[in-house]
Design a protein around this motif. Structure first.
Motif, PDB file in Angstrom:
ATOM      1  N   MET A 109       0.830  -1.209   0.000  1.00  0.00           N
ATOM      2  CA  MET A 109       0.000   0.000   0.000  1.00  0.00           C
ATOM      3  C   MET A 109       0.864   1.258   0.000  1.00  0.00           C
ATOM      4  O   MET A 109       0.578   2.222  -0.704  1.00  0.00           O
ATOM      5  CB  MET A 109      -0.933  -0.005   1.212  1.00  0.00           C
ATOM      6  CG  MET A 109      -1.796   1.234   1.311  1.00  0.00           C
ATOM      7  SD  MET A 109      -2.887   1.491  -0.099  1.00  0.00           S
ATOM      8  CE  MET A 109      -4.199   0.390   0.321  1.00  0.00           C
ATOM      9  N   GLU A 110       1.941   1.240   0.766  1.00  0.00           N
ATOM     10  CA  GLU A 110       2.806   2.425   0.862  1.00  0.00           C
ATOM     11  C   GLU A 110       3.375   2.798  -0.499  1.00  0.00           C
ATOM     12  O   GLU A 110       3.474   3.974  -0.844  1.00  0.00           O
ATOM     13  CB  GLU A 110       3.953   2.194   1.855  1.00  0.00           C
ATOM     14  CG  GLU A 110       3.509   1.931   3.273  1.00  0.00           C
ATOM     15  CD  GLU A 110       3.053   0.480   3.517  1.00  0.00           C
ATOM     16  OE1 GLU A 110       3.437  -0.433   2.760  1.00  0.00           O
ATOM     17  OE2 GLU A 110       2.275   0.278   4.466  1.00  0.00           O
ATOM     18  N   PHE A 111       3.772   1.782  -1.284  1.00  0.00           N
ATOM     19  CA  PHE A 111       4.353   2.078  -2.588  1.00  0.00           C
ATOM     20  C   PHE A 111       3.292   2.593  -3.555  1.00  0.00           C
ATOM     21  O   PHE A 111       3.552   3.502  -4.340  1.00  0.00           O
ATOM     22  CB  PHE A 111       5.077   0.862  -3.171  1.00  0.00           C
ATOM     23  CG  PHE A 111       5.854   1.192  -4.413  1.00  0.00           C
ATOM     24  CD1 PHE A 111       6.948   2.025  -4.362  1.00  0.00           C
ATOM     25  CD2 PHE A 111       5.451   0.703  -5.641  1.00  0.00           C
ATOM     26  CE1 PHE A 111       7.652   2.360  -5.508  1.00  0.00           C
ATOM     27  CE2 PHE A 111       6.137   1.023  -6.797  1.00  0.00           C
ATOM     28  CZ  PHE A 111       7.250   1.854  -6.733  1.00  0.00           C
ATOM     29  N   ALA A 112       2.092   2.035  -3.502  1.00  0.00           N
ATOM     30  CA  ALA A 112       1.004   2.518  -4.358  1.00  0.00           C
ATOM     31  C   ALA A 112       0.694   3.984  -4.039  1.00  0.00           C
ATOM     32  O   ALA A 112       0.501   4.799  -4.937  1.00  0.00           O
ATOM     33  CB  ALA A 112      -0.234   1.644  -4.177  1.00  0.00           C
ATOM     34  N   GLN A 113       0.668   4.332  -2.751  1.00  0.00           N
ATOM     35  CA  GLN A 113       0.428   5.724  -2.355  1.00  0.00           C
ATOM     36  C   GLN A 113       1.573   6.622  -2.806  1.00  0.00           C
ATOM     37  O   GLN A 113       1.342   7.731  -3.311  1.00  0.00           O
ATOM     38  CB  GLN A 113       0.260   5.810  -0.835  1.00  0.00           C
ATOM     39  CG  GLN A 113      -1.022   5.207  -0.352  1.00  0.00           C
ATOM     40  CD  GLN A 113      -1.115   5.122   1.160  1.00  0.00           C
ATOM     41  OE1 GLN A 113      -0.107   5.031   1.865  1.00  0.00           O
ATOM     42  NE2 GLN A 113      -2.330   5.130   1.666  1.00  0.00           N
ATOM     43  N   GLU A 114       2.802   6.140  -2.649  1.00  0.00           N
ATOM     44  CA  GLU A 114       3.965   6.921  -3.065  1.00  0.00           C
ATOM     45  C   GLU A 114       3.949   7.173  -4.570  1.00  0.00           C
ATOM     46  O   GLU A 114       4.258   8.276  -5.027  1.00  0.00           O
ATOM     47  CB  GLU A 114       5.250   6.184  -2.664  1.00  0.00           C
ATOM     48  CG  GLU A 114       6.512   6.912  -3.055  1.00  0.00           C
ATOM     49  CD  GLU A 114       7.753   6.083  -2.758  1.00  0.00           C
ATOM     50  OE1 GLU A 114       8.684   6.131  -3.584  1.00  0.00           O
ATOM     51  OE2 GLU A 114       7.787   5.404  -1.715  1.00  0.00           O
ATOM     52  N   LEU A 115       3.591   6.146  -5.350  1.00  0.00           N
ATOM     53  CA  LEU A 115       3.487   6.302  -6.806  1.00  0.00           C
ATOM     54  C   LEU A 115       2.512   7.423  -7.160  1.00  0.00           C
ATOM     55  O   LEU A 115       2.831   8.314  -7.945  1.00  0.00           O
ATOM     56  CB  LEU A 115       2.978   5.015  -7.437  1.00  0.00           C
ATOM     57  CG  LEU A 115       3.959   3.967  -7.895  1.00  0.00           C
ATOM     58  CD1 LEU A 115       3.212   2.742  -8.397  1.00  0.00           C
ATOM     59  CD2 LEU A 115       4.877   4.499  -8.942  1.00  0.00           C
ATOM     60  N   CYS A 116       1.334   7.362  -6.573  1.00  0.00           N
ATOM     61  CA  CYS A 116       0.312   8.383  -6.859  1.00  0.00           C
ATOM     62  C   CYS A 116       0.777   9.766  -6.421  1.00  0.00           C
ATOM     63  O   CYS A 116       0.641  10.735  -7.166  1.00  0.00           O
ATOM     64  CB  CYS A 116      -1.001   8.031  -6.165  1.00  0.00           C
ATOM     65  SG  CYS A 116      -1.927   6.772  -7.032  1.00  0.00           S
ATOM     66  N   ASP A 117       1.321   9.856  -5.228  1.00  0.00           N
ATOM     67  CA  ASP A 117       1.774  11.155  -4.717  1.00  0.00           C
ATOM     68  C   ASP A 117       2.865  11.751  -5.606  1.00  0.00           C
ATOM     69  O   ASP A 117       2.839  12.945  -5.913  1.00  0.00           O
ATOM     70  CB  ASP A 117       2.279  11.016  -3.283  1.00  0.00           C
ATOM     71  CG  ASP A 117       1.174  10.683  -2.300  1.00  0.00           C
ATOM     72  OD1 ASP A 117      -0.016  10.848  -2.644  1.00  0.00           O
ATOM     73  OD2 ASP A 117       1.496  10.240  -1.175  1.00  0.00           O
ATOM     74  N   ARG A 118       3.813  10.913  -6.033  1.00  0.00           N
ATOM     75  CA  ARG A 118       4.903  11.382  -6.895  1.00  0.00           C
ATOM     76  C   ARG A 118       4.364  11.886  -8.232  1.00  0.00           C
ATOM     77  O   ARG A 118       4.789  12.932  -8.735  1.00  0.00           O
ATOM     78  CB  ARG A 118       5.889  10.243  -7.150  1.00  0.00           C
ATOM     79  CG  ARG A 118       7.280  10.554  -6.693  1.00  0.00           C
ATOM     80  CD  ARG A 118       8.283   9.501  -7.059  1.00  0.00           C
ATOM     81  NE  ARG A 118       7.766   8.148  -6.951  1.00  0.00           N
ATOM     82  CZ  ARG A 118       8.270   7.116  -7.608  1.00  0.00           C
ATOM     83  NH1 ARG A 118       9.276   7.280  -8.415  1.00  0.00           N
ATOM     84  NH2 ARG A 118       7.773   5.919  -7.457  1.00  0.00           N
ATOM     85  N   LEU A 119       3.426  11.137  -8.814  1.00  0.00           N
ATOM     86  CA  LEU A 119       2.881  11.536 -10.110  1.00  0.00           C
ATOM     87  C   LEU A 119       1.993  12.765 -10.013  1.00  0.00           C
ATOM     88  O   LEU A 119       2.011  13.614 -10.902  1.00  0.00           O
ATOM     89  CB  LEU A 119       2.143  10.367 -10.751  1.00  0.00           C
ATOM     90  CG  LEU A 119       3.089   9.262 -11.241  1.00  0.00           C
ATOM     91  CD1 LEU A 119       2.323   8.008 -11.592  1.00  0.00           C
ATOM     92  CD2 LEU A 119       3.910   9.742 -12.425  1.00  0.00           C
ATOM     93  N   VAL A 120       1.232  12.896  -8.936  1.00  0.00           N
ATOM     94  CA  VAL A 120       0.414  14.100  -8.735  1.00  0.00           C
ATOM     95  C   VAL A 120       1.332  15.318  -8.638  1.00  0.00           C
ATOM     96  O   VAL A 120       1.072  16.358  -9.264  1.00  0.00           O
ATOM     97  CB  VAL A 120      -0.481  13.964  -7.484  1.00  0.00           C
ATOM     98  CG1 VAL A 120      -1.040  15.306  -7.054  1.00  0.00           C
ATOM     99  CG2 VAL A 120      -1.606  12.965  -7.741  1.00  0.00           C
TER     100      VAL A 120
END
Length: 135
Positions: A109-120
Motif C-alpha cells: 500500500m505504501e508504494f502505491a500511495q507513493e506512486l500516486c503522490d509522486r505523479l500528482v
C-alpha cells in the motif's frame, strides 16, 4: 490455417468468450486440485490507490506527453501507463472535468500511495511550468 494463426485465434476466444474462460478456469482448478478460494489465496496482494489532480483541458495532452517522454517504457495506448519495478501507474484524462486521474497499483500500500503522490506532484509541476513560460 497455420498453427501460429490458430493459436492466436484461440487466445482471442479466451479473452472474449466467457464460456471458454470458465471451462479453462475449471480445468485449472481440477489440474491443481484446489478450489477457487484456494487459487485466489495463492495470488499476491494487490493494493490500488487513486487520486485526481487538477489539470485544464488544454494542458492534459501536453502534460501526459511530457511525462511519457521523460519515462522510459511509457505506454500511451490507454492513457499513460508507467511501469516500475514494484508496481505500475495509469494516468487518464477525465473527459468531462478538468482533472487527470492517477491510479497506482503495487504489492504494498505504501508504494502505491507513493506512486500516486509522486505523479500528482509531477503533474502539478508540469502544469505550472507552462504557465511560467512566456508564449
Amino acid at each position: 490455417e497455420p498453427a501460429e494463426q490458430q493459436e492466436r485465434l484461440w487466445q482471442m476466444d479466451v479473452h472474449f468468450d466467457g464460456l471458454c474462460a470458465l471451462v479453462g478456469l475449471v480445468g485449472l482448478l481440477s489440474q491443481r486440485k484446489t478450489s477457487l478460494r484456494g487459487l485466489l489465496q495463492g495470488l499476491p496482494p494487490v493494493h490500488r490507490v487513486s487520486r485526481e489532480v487538477p489539470c485544464a483541458q488544454q494542458d492534459k495532452g501536453r502534460v501526459l506527453r511530457a511525462l511519457a517522454e521523460e519515462t522510459e517504457g511509457a505506454d500511451l495506448s490507454d492513457g499513460l501507463r508507467l511501469e516500475f519495478a514494484d508496481g505500475w501507474a495509469l494516468l487518464t484524462p477525465a473527459a468531462d472535468r478538468p482533472v487527470l486521474r492517477v491510479l497506482g497499483e503495487a504489492g504494498k500500500m505504501e508504494f502505491a500511495q507513493e506512486l500516486c503522490d509522486r505523479l500528482v506532484a509531477r503533474v502539478d509541476a508540469l502544469r505550472k511550468e507552462e504557465k511560467r513560460t512566456p508564449s
